[in-house]
Scaffold this motif. Structure first.
Motif, PDB file in Angstrom:
ATOM      1  N   GLU A  24      32.573  45.731  45.200  1.00 54.56           N
ATOM      2  CA  GLU A  24      34.636  46.523  44.899  1.00 54.56           C
ATOM      3  C   GLU A  24      35.029  44.610  44.784  1.00 54.56           C
ATOM      4  O   GLU A  24      36.168  44.677  44.365  1.00 54.56           O
ATOM      5  CB  GLU A  24      34.717  47.187  45.692  1.00 54.56           C
ATOM      6  CG  GLU A  24      36.108  47.757  45.726  1.00 54.56           C
ATOM      7  CD  GLU A  24      36.505  48.756  46.287  1.00 54.56           C
ATOM      8  OE1 GLU A  24      37.615  49.068  46.446  1.00 54.56           O
ATOM      9  OE2 GLU A  24      35.787  49.249  47.829  1.00 54.56           O
ATOM     10  N   CYS A  25      34.848  44.342  45.900  1.00 53.25           N
ATOM     11  CA  CYS A  25      35.556  42.918  46.322  1.00 53.25           C
ATOM     12  C   CYS A  25      35.739  41.891  45.200  1.00 53.25           C
ATOM     13  O   CYS A  25      36.533  41.058  44.780  1.00 53.25           O
ATOM     14  CB  CYS A  25      35.693  42.285  47.973  1.00 53.25           C
ATOM     15  SG  CYS A  25      36.057  43.272  49.110  1.00 53.25           S
ATOM     16  N   ARG A  26      34.388  41.576  44.610  1.00 53.61           N
ATOM     17  CA  ARG A  26      33.994  41.020  44.036  1.00 53.61           C
ATOM     18  C   ARG A  26      34.456  41.399  42.092  1.00 53.61           C
ATOM     19  O   ARG A  26      35.229  39.990  41.968  1.00 53.61           O
ATOM     20  CB  ARG A  26      32.137  40.972  42.699  1.00 53.61           C
ATOM     21  CG  ARG A  26      31.742  39.842  43.930  1.00 53.61           C
ATOM     22  CD  ARG A  26      31.174  39.429  43.876  1.00 53.61           C
ATOM     23  NE  ARG A  26      30.782  38.992  43.037  1.00 53.61           N
ATOM     24  CZ  ARG A  26      30.399  37.894  41.778  1.00 53.61           C
ATOM     25  NH1 ARG A  26      30.479  36.827  42.880  1.00 53.61           N
ATOM     26  NH2 ARG A  26      30.640  37.622  40.625  1.00 53.61           N
ATOM     27  N   ILE A  27      35.426  42.632  41.785  1.00 51.72           N
ATOM     28  CA  ILE A  27      35.725  43.246  41.017  1.00 51.72           C
ATOM     29  C   ILE A  27      37.026  42.927  41.091  1.00 51.72           C
ATOM     30  O   ILE A  27      37.619  42.226  40.095  1.00 51.72           O
ATOM     31  CB  ILE A  27      35.642  44.090  40.513  1.00 51.72           C
ATOM     32  CG1 ILE A  27      34.053  44.495  40.906  1.00 51.72           C
ATOM     33  CG2 ILE A  27      36.447  45.374  39.294  1.00 51.72           C
ATOM     34  CD1 ILE A  27      33.333  46.235  40.169  1.00 51.72           C
ATOM     35  N   ILE A  28      37.755  43.039  42.612  1.00 50.70           N
ATOM     36  CA  ILE A  28      39.208  42.668  42.917  1.00 50.70           C
ATOM     37  C   ILE A  28      39.337  41.290  42.407  1.00 50.70           C
ATOM     38  O   ILE A  28      40.439  40.576  42.011  1.00 50.70           O
ATOM     39  CB  ILE A  28      39.043  43.497  44.059  1.00 50.70           C
ATOM     40  CG1 ILE A  28      39.092  44.666  43.901  1.00 50.70           C
ATOM     41  CG2 ILE A  28      40.664  42.801  44.556  1.00 50.70           C
ATOM     42  CD1 ILE A  28      39.905  45.823  43.314  1.00 50.70           C
ATOM     43  N   GLU A  29      38.347  40.359  42.701  1.00 47.15           N
ATOM     44  CA  GLU A  29      38.739  38.972  42.721  1.00 47.15           C
ATOM     45  C   GLU A  29      39.068  38.506  41.566  1.00 47.15           C
ATOM     46  O   GLU A  29      39.901  37.819  41.000  1.00 47.15           O
ATOM     47  CB  GLU A  29      37.839  38.287  43.244  1.00 47.15           C
ATOM     48  CG  GLU A  29      38.590  36.786  43.809  1.00 47.15           C
ATOM     49  CD  GLU A  29      39.014  35.883  44.449  1.00 47.15           C
ATOM     50  OE1 GLU A  29      40.328  35.172  43.657  1.00 47.15           O
ATOM     51  OE2 GLU A  29      39.414  37.224  45.394  1.00 47.15           O
ATOM     52  N   VAL A  30      37.821  39.111  40.416  1.00 46.35           N
ATOM     53  CA  VAL A  30      38.249  38.831  39.045  1.00 46.35           C
ATOM     54  C   VAL A  30      39.326  39.390  38.549  1.00 46.35           C
ATOM     55  O   VAL A  30      40.088  39.238  37.617  1.00 46.35           O
ATOM     56  CB  VAL A  30      37.151  39.893  38.494  1.00 46.35           C
ATOM     57  CG1 VAL A  30      37.523  39.343  36.720  1.00 46.35           C
ATOM     58  CG2 VAL A  30      35.911  39.197  38.823  1.00 46.35           C
ATOM     59  N   GLU A 122      32.636  52.359  41.001  1.00 44.89           N
ATOM     60  CA  GLU A 122      32.349  52.454  42.199  1.00 44.89           C
ATOM     61  C   GLU A 122      33.281  53.252  43.061  1.00 44.89           C
ATOM     62  O   GLU A 122      32.402  53.824  44.139  1.00 44.89           O
ATOM     63  CB  GLU A 122      33.020  50.998  42.996  1.00 44.89           C
ATOM     64  CG  GLU A 122      32.293  49.950  42.206  1.00 44.89           C
ATOM     65  CD  GLU A 122      30.781  49.507  43.121  1.00 44.89           C
ATOM     66  OE1 GLU A 122      30.542  49.800  43.847  1.00 44.89           O
ATOM     67  OE2 GLU A 122      30.504  49.118  41.872  1.00 44.89           O
ATOM     68  N   TYR A 123      33.687  53.658  42.077  1.00 44.34           N
ATOM     69  CA  TYR A 123      34.426  55.358  43.050  1.00 44.34           C
ATOM     70  C   TYR A 123      33.909  56.499  42.401  1.00 44.34           C
ATOM     71  O   TYR A 123      34.781  57.331  42.263  1.00 44.34           O
ATOM     72  CB  TYR A 123      35.631  55.181  42.530  1.00 44.34           C
ATOM     73  CG  TYR A 123      36.966  53.989  44.064  1.00 44.34           C
ATOM     74  CD1 TYR A 123      37.072  54.440  44.389  1.00 44.34           C
ATOM     75  CD2 TYR A 123      37.076  53.068  43.301  1.00 44.34           C
ATOM     76  CE1 TYR A 123      38.211  53.407  45.697  1.00 44.34           C
ATOM     77  CE2 TYR A 123      37.537  52.209  43.734  1.00 44.34           C
ATOM     78  CZ  TYR A 123      38.527  52.293  45.143  1.00 44.34           C
ATOM     79  OH  TYR A 123      38.684  51.845  46.222  1.00 44.34           O
ATOM     80  N   GLU A 124      32.648  56.477  41.336  1.00 42.97           N
ATOM     81  CA  GLU A 124      32.613  57.418  41.073  1.00 42.97           C
ATOM     82  C   GLU A 124      31.850  58.881  41.607  1.00 42.97           C
ATOM     83  O   GLU A 124      31.553  59.765  41.434  1.00 42.97           O
ATOM     84  CB  GLU A 124      30.640  56.938  40.141  1.00 42.97           C
ATOM     85  CG  GLU A 124      30.574  57.798  38.861  1.00 42.97           C
ATOM     86  CD  GLU A 124      29.703  57.179  37.999  1.00 42.97           C
ATOM     87  OE1 GLU A 124      28.037  57.696  38.668  1.00 42.97           O
ATOM     88  OE2 GLU A 124      29.772  56.481  37.118  1.00 42.97           O
TER      89      GLU A 124
END
Length: 176
Positions: A24-30, A122-124
């Motif tokens: 999740e944090c990697r997606i947020i970083e992108v 991720e929230y599925e």
């Protein structure tokens, strides 16, 4: 014998949670890299006609003040992130819907939509039982898009500015 497995199961559960948070944090970083001010300015303001607006539902204008009010009502962070994800997914789809495929902002907006879809995966498993009732009602209203819902004309850049500010507010502690 079973008592020996409890610490092991706890350890595995923690590792699983850490792996999910890491992704999740990697997606947020992108997303942070895509939503930097210069790109929002270029793709959501300069490439649109002057004073161009998109009609969104009143609930889709999610600002940091809204998040603060919900925090004061003791809404948990995961529910707030769920709200942010759903609101901005819908907003991006509305912005993307008005763009032609050859529009300079089309690919940028498409990339943002894909990042939000990836985050949504991720929230599925995050279902209604885990979401505060206040948030669930808001998300339902947004997804159903009631015809009676009040509309607000917003500039695409203002919507993405709100998205970036709320994202920072919700993820700064978790994703440093």
């Amino acid at each position: 014998m079973q008592r020996g497995y409890v610490p092991l199961l706890y350890f595995v559960a923690i590792l699983g949670l850490e792996a999910v948070m890491w992704k999740e944090c990697r997606i947020i970083e992108v997303l942070r890299n895509k939503l930097v001010y210069q790109q929002r300015l270029q793709y959501m303001k300069h490439y649109f006609p002057i004073n161009y607006t998109v009609n969104v539902q009143f609930e889709e204008v999610l600002r940091t003040a809204n998040i603060s009010k919900l925090r004061d009502q003791n809404v948990d962070e995961l529910s707030l992130r769920y709200l942010w994800l759903n609101v901005n997914s819908q907003v991006l789809l509305k912005i993307w819907a008005v763009l032609l495929e050859k529009h300079p902002s089309w690919e940028y907006t498409q990339d943002l939509c894909h990042l939000f879809e990836t985050l949504a995966e991720e929230y599925e498993n995050y279902n209604q039982e885990n979401v505060d009732s206040i948030i669930w009602d808001l998300v339902e209203r947004i997804l159903i898009a009631d015809a009676g819902s009040s509309q607000k004309a917003m500039r695409p850049k203002a919507l993405m500015d709100n998205c970036a500010k709320v994202m920072s507010m919700l993820y700064n502690k978790q994703c440093k």
